[in-house]
Motif scaffolding. Structure first.
Motif, PDB file in Angstrom:
ATOM      1  N   ARG A 193       0.858  -1.188   0.000  1.00 45.15           N
ATOM      2  CA  ARG A 193       0.000   0.000   0.000  1.00 45.15           C
ATOM      3  C   ARG A 193       0.892   1.236   0.000  1.00 45.15           C
ATOM      4  O   ARG A 193       1.837   1.303   0.796  1.00 45.15           O
TER       5      ARG A 193
ATOM      6  N   ASP B 144      -5.207   3.705   0.045  1.00 43.20           N
ATOM      7  CA  ASP B 144      -6.294   3.900   1.010  1.00 43.20           C
ATOM      8  C   ASP B 144      -6.709   5.370   0.996  1.00 43.20           C
ATOM      9  O   ASP B 144      -5.921   6.241   1.370  1.00 43.20           O
TER      10      ASP B 144
ATOM     11  N   HIS C 227      -9.269   6.531   2.637  1.00 50.40           N
ATOM     12  CA  HIS C 227      -9.664   6.774   4.041  1.00 50.40           C
ATOM     13  C   HIS C 227     -10.931   7.615   4.140  1.00 50.40           C
ATOM     14  O   HIS C 227     -10.983   8.581   4.921  1.00 50.40           O
TER      15      HIS C 227
ATOM     16  N   GLU D  15      -9.103   1.758  -1.549  1.00 46.79           N
ATOM     17  CA  GLU D  15      -9.793   1.423  -0.291  1.00 46.79           C
ATOM     18  C   GLU D  15     -10.508   2.629   0.292  1.00 46.79           C
ATOM     19  O   GLU D  15     -10.010   3.744   0.248  1.00 46.79           O
ATOM     20  N   ASP D  16     -11.681   2.349   0.884  1.00 43.47           N
ATOM     21  CA  ASP D  16     -12.448   3.402   1.588  1.00 43.47           C
ATOM     22  C   ASP D  16     -12.519   4.677   0.750  1.00 43.47           C
ATOM     23  O   ASP D  16     -12.205   5.770   1.220  1.00 43.47           O
TER      24      ASP D  16
ATOM     25  N   GLU E 137     -13.499  -1.676   6.924  1.00 38.53           N
ATOM     26  CA  GLU E 137     -12.797  -1.790   8.211  1.00 38.53           C
ATOM     27  C   GLU E 137     -13.614  -1.192   9.352  1.00 38.53           C
ATOM     28  O   GLU E 137     -13.472  -1.610  10.490  1.00 38.53           O
TER      29      GLU E 137
ATOM     30  N   ARG F 149     -13.541  -5.555   3.877  1.00 38.63           N
ATOM     31  CA  ARG F 149     -12.422  -5.354   4.815  1.00 38.63           C
ATOM     32  C   ARG F 149     -12.793  -5.650   6.275  1.00 38.63           C
ATOM     33  O   ARG F 149     -12.054  -5.330   7.182  1.00 38.63           O
TER      34      ARG F 149
HETATM   35 MG    MG Z   1      -7.993   1.652   5.765  1.00 41.43          MG
END
Ligand code: MG
Ligand code: GCO
Length: 404
Positions: A147, A212, A214, A238-239, A264, A285
């Motif tokens: 990542r 990510d 976020h 991600e996110d 997550e 996740r």
């Molecule tokens: Mg994350």
């Protein structure tokens, strides 16, 4: 066999963890993780005050019934604190069950579906050149998925971007209020494609690259970023957006083939039901600490398998070594494993949490001891008392609160 005693221990060997120990009348015990970063004491109180007294005398092998008892019996269902408490109890009960069976936990989850569990690790830096260097260094250790995150010029380092996640979060350590950060999407969006152009050039095509976001974008901004990153073939974005509005992902899906990961912060199957059944994501996740333990995330991954969605358990340092152990046993057993996040832990943490699972050159193994394979040194844990600490919060440059 009956549950005789339930202990709840909050300790801080480098960061706070909420750990549960369930002791049976036959001496077998199990441990579980209920760590919610910044809310460790809330989960401890939920467990000590409202869960433990009710479970004394119950049969610890009745994992499903106890899960349902704690979920349906709470009346006020779901939410991060309730579900982390259920997760901690569930992990400890599965630990007991596997110890009684004399088997490593994965054998009770279907046995091995794979020989090893692939991880991804984190590379971040204040400049793109620094991130490239770290990606290459991590590749040298045998890791096949990395990542990459970079700080945003013109902004102070932000959690999970250029500054190391722990450094940023540690600014909140011991604080009464979380550290405040500033976010600017218009400074971030043009930067990320530049980052991956350089990283992909340097590392080539045989390493999976991940990023990510976020939770920081709107759906159409995420669609733009997904399209801009397509030439670099990321393993996932991600996110990309906050996921309470699951249907928001429909907009991203309409515009880009960029694989998407989310989950997550999810704590129940209902947080991800639309995302999975409409195939709006590619990786779920959810992790054993936050989404109902072994029982909870196995249900989610079994649903996901029907819709071509793979697992990708959350696994930074605030997911404890116990939860990492449970994740690895599930990773080994389920048919739709995707990847396992692995940030590893400090020596202090490994002193307190004795792990039978192991890591070597990009891959994890669950270990073959009965149970989930993680033990907890209570007396050593007592040497690391709770230290108030919070994740940061984020505001826009005009001062308005924003997601992060
Ligand atoms: Mg994350
Ligand atoms: C990740 C996560 C972490 C979280 C942290 C919150 O992908 O590992 O985004 O960086 O921010 O776990 O406590």
């Amino acid at each position: 066999m009956k549950i005789k005693e339930i202990k709840v221990i909050v300790c801080s060997p480098g960061r706070n963890f909420t750990t549960v120990k369930i002791i049976t009348d036959e001496g077998v015990y199990g441990i579980g993780d209920g760590t919610v970063n910044g809310r460790e004491l809330s989960v401890a109180s939920y467990l000590e005050d409202h869960v433990a007294p009710a479970l004394i005398g119950m049969d610890p092998l009745r994992t499903e019934d106890i899960w349902q008892y704690l979920y349906k019996g709470a009346y006020w269902r779901r939410g991060p604190i309730t579900m982390a408490a259920i997760s901690a109890i569930d992990m400890a009960l599965w630990d007991i069950k596997a110890k009684v069976a004399g088997l490593p936990l994965y054998q009770l989850l279907g046995g091995r579906s794979r020989d090893k569990v692939m991880v991804y690790r984190h590379a971040s830096g204040l400049e793109i050149s620094e991130v490239v260097e770290r990606v290459l260094a991590i590749k040298e250790t045998g890791v096949e998925a990395i990542r990459a995150q970079v700080a945003i010029p013109g902004l102070p380092p932000i959690y999970g971007t250029g500054d190391s996640t722990d450094t940023a979060a540690l600014k909140g350590r011991g604080a009464i209020v979380p550290h405040e950060e500033v976010w600017a999407t218009h400074k971030y969006l043009p930067l990320v494609p530049k980052l991956f152009e350089k990283v992909r050039d340097a590392v080539g095509w045989d390493v999976h690259l991940l990023h990510d976001v976020h939770h920081r974008l709107t759906p159409i901004e995420a669609a733009r970023l997904g399209k801009d990153l397509e030439p670099y073939r990321l393993f996932w974005l991600e996110d990309a957006i906050p996921a309470e509005l699951q249907e928001g992902f429909r907009i991203i899906r309409q515009h880009t083939t960029q694989p998407l990961a989310v989950g997550e912060v999810f704590n129940s199957i209902y947080d991800t039901h639309t995302l999975i059944t409409e195939q709006l994501i590619d990786y779920a996740r959810v992790t054993s600490t936050h989404a109902g333990g072994v029982t909870g995330i196995k249900k989610i991954f079994d649903l996901a398998a029907i819709y071509h969605v793979k697992s990708a358990c959350h696994g930074p340092q605030d997911v404890s070594p116990i939860a990492m152990g449970c994740n690895i046993h599930l990773d080994v057993a389920i048919p739709n494993f995707g990847i396992q996040e692995f940030a590893s832990y400090t020596e202090q943490m490994f002193d307190v949490f004795k792990c039978a699972w192991s890591y070597d050159r990009g891959y994890l193994q669950p270990g073959e001891v009965p149970g989930h394979g993680v033990d907890f040194d209570e007396s050593l844990a007592a040497k690391y008392p709770y230290k108030q600490a919070y994740l940061p919060i984020a505001r826009l440059e005009d001062g308005a609160m924003t997601s992060w």
